[in-house]
Structures are given as C-alpha cells and as structure tokens.
Design a protein around this motif. Sequence first.
Motif, PDB file in Angstrom:
ATOM      1  N   ALA A   3     -36.803   3.694  16.114  1.00  0.00           N
ATOM      2  CA  ALA A   3     -36.942   4.341  17.414  1.00  0.00           C
ATOM      3  C   ALA A   3     -36.185   3.542  18.464  1.00  0.00           C
ATOM      4  CB  ALA A   3     -38.418   4.444  17.798  1.00  0.00           C
ATOM      5  N   LEU A   4     -35.349   4.237  19.223  1.00  0.00           N
ATOM      6  CA  LEU A   4     -34.589   3.634  20.312  1.00  0.00           C
ATOM      7  C   LEU A   4     -34.688   4.536  21.526  1.00  0.00           C
ATOM      8  CD1 LEU A   4     -31.365   2.666  18.322  1.00  0.00           C
ATOM      9  CD2 LEU A   4     -33.181   1.127  19.050  1.00  0.00           C
ATOM     10  N   ASN A  15     -30.870   6.599  12.175  1.00  0.00           N
ATOM     11  CA  ASN A  15     -30.747   6.116  10.804  1.00  0.00           C
ATOM     12  C   ASN A  15     -29.961   4.814  10.879  1.00  0.00           C
ATOM     13  OD1 ASN A  15     -29.989   5.532   8.193  1.00  0.00           O
ATOM     14  ND2 ASN A  15     -29.467   7.623   7.662  1.00  0.00           N
ATOM     15  N   CYS A  16     -30.628   3.691  10.688  1.00  0.00           N
ATOM     16  CA  CYS A  16     -29.992   2.391  10.895  1.00  0.00           C
ATOM     17  C   CYS A  16     -28.899   2.088   9.869  1.00  0.00           C
ATOM     18  CB  CYS A  16     -31.033   1.282  10.947  1.00  0.00           C
ATOM     19  SG  CYS A  16     -32.073   1.146   9.503  1.00  0.00           S
ATOM     20  N   ILE A  52     -34.632  -4.959  10.717  1.00  0.00           N
ATOM     21  CA  ILE A  52     -35.249  -5.853   9.728  1.00  0.00           C
ATOM     22  C   ILE A  52     -36.647  -5.369   9.371  1.00  0.00           C
ATOM     23  CG2 ILE A  52     -36.179  -8.185   9.382  1.00  0.00           C
ATOM     24  CD1 ILE A  52     -33.706  -9.162  11.031  1.00  0.00           C
ATOM     25  N   GLU A  53     -37.441  -4.999  10.369  1.00  0.00           N
ATOM     26  CA  GLU A  53     -38.798  -4.506  10.115  1.00  0.00           C
ATOM     27  C   GLU A  53     -38.759  -3.233   9.260  1.00  0.00           C
ATOM     28  OE1 GLU A  53     -42.530  -2.615  12.627  1.00  0.00           O
ATOM     29  OE2 GLU A  53     -41.078  -3.877  13.669  1.00  0.00           O
ATOM     30  N   TYR A  54     -37.851  -2.323   9.586  1.00  0.00           N
ATOM     31  CA  TYR A  54     -37.721  -1.076   8.830  1.00  0.00           C
ATOM     32  C   TYR A  54     -37.314  -1.360   7.381  1.00  0.00           C
ATOM     33  CZ  TYR A  54     -35.744   3.311   7.219  1.00  0.00           C
ATOM     34  OH  TYR A  54     -35.445   4.418   6.470  1.00  0.00           O
ATOM     35  N   LYS A  55     -36.327  -2.237   7.203  1.00  0.00           N
ATOM     36  CA  LYS A  55     -35.859  -2.548   5.844  1.00  0.00           C
ATOM     37  C   LYS A  55     -36.953  -3.239   5.029  1.00  0.00           C
ATOM     38  CE  LYS A  55     -31.543  -1.187   6.166  1.00  0.00           C
ATOM     39  NZ  LYS A  55     -30.869  -0.280   5.260  1.00  0.00           N
ATOM     40  N   GLY A  61     -42.301  -1.452   0.217  1.00  0.00           N
ATOM     41  CA  GLY A  61     -43.173  -0.286   0.085  1.00  0.00           C
ATOM     42  C   GLY A  61     -44.048  -0.158   1.300  1.00  0.00           C
ATOM     43  N   PHE A  62     -44.260   1.054   1.741  1.00  0.00           N
ATOM     44  CA  PHE A  62     -45.134   1.285   2.889  1.00  0.00           C
ATOM     45  C   PHE A  62     -46.574   1.038   2.457  1.00  0.00           C
ATOM     46  CE2 PHE A  62     -41.439   3.775   4.041  1.00  0.00           C
ATOM     47  CZ  PHE A  62     -41.347   3.577   5.396  1.00  0.00           C
TER      48      PHE A  62
END
Length: 67
Positions: A3-4, A15-16, A52-55, A61-62
């Motif tokens: 989110a930005l 999409n990073c 980094i947090e998303y990756k 795994g979530f």
Amino acid sequence: MIALSDVSGKEFYLNCDLIYRIDRSFDTIITLTDGKKLRVIETEKEIIDKVIEYKRKIYNGFSEGEK
C-alpha cells in the motif's frame, strides 16, 4: 502488493515486483519495469521496508488472520 499513497494522498496498491528503481527528488519517484513513473509520499526507506515485509510474508507463508 504494498500500500502506497500518491502525492494527492490517495492510497493505492502496487505490485512490488514491478519496481525498477526508486529515486528521491522533492517527492519519491518509483520507476516501474515498463518505464511508467509514480510519485508517492512515502520515503525510499518506507517503501523498501514495505517490500521486505511483504516478501517475508510471501516466503514464510501468511499466518492465520493475515491473508
């Protein structure tokens, strides 16, 4: 996706994996792999931290409740 907020304050998701580079001028400018440029209010460090947090979530795994 991360989110930005654009310079008008409107939130969007990016999409990073499409980020080619991040530059700092007056605003932060993200250049995508297709050459499109986005101006956002987040700093380079904030964007990198979000990526980094998303990756980490993807590779680890979530956990339940974060999906």
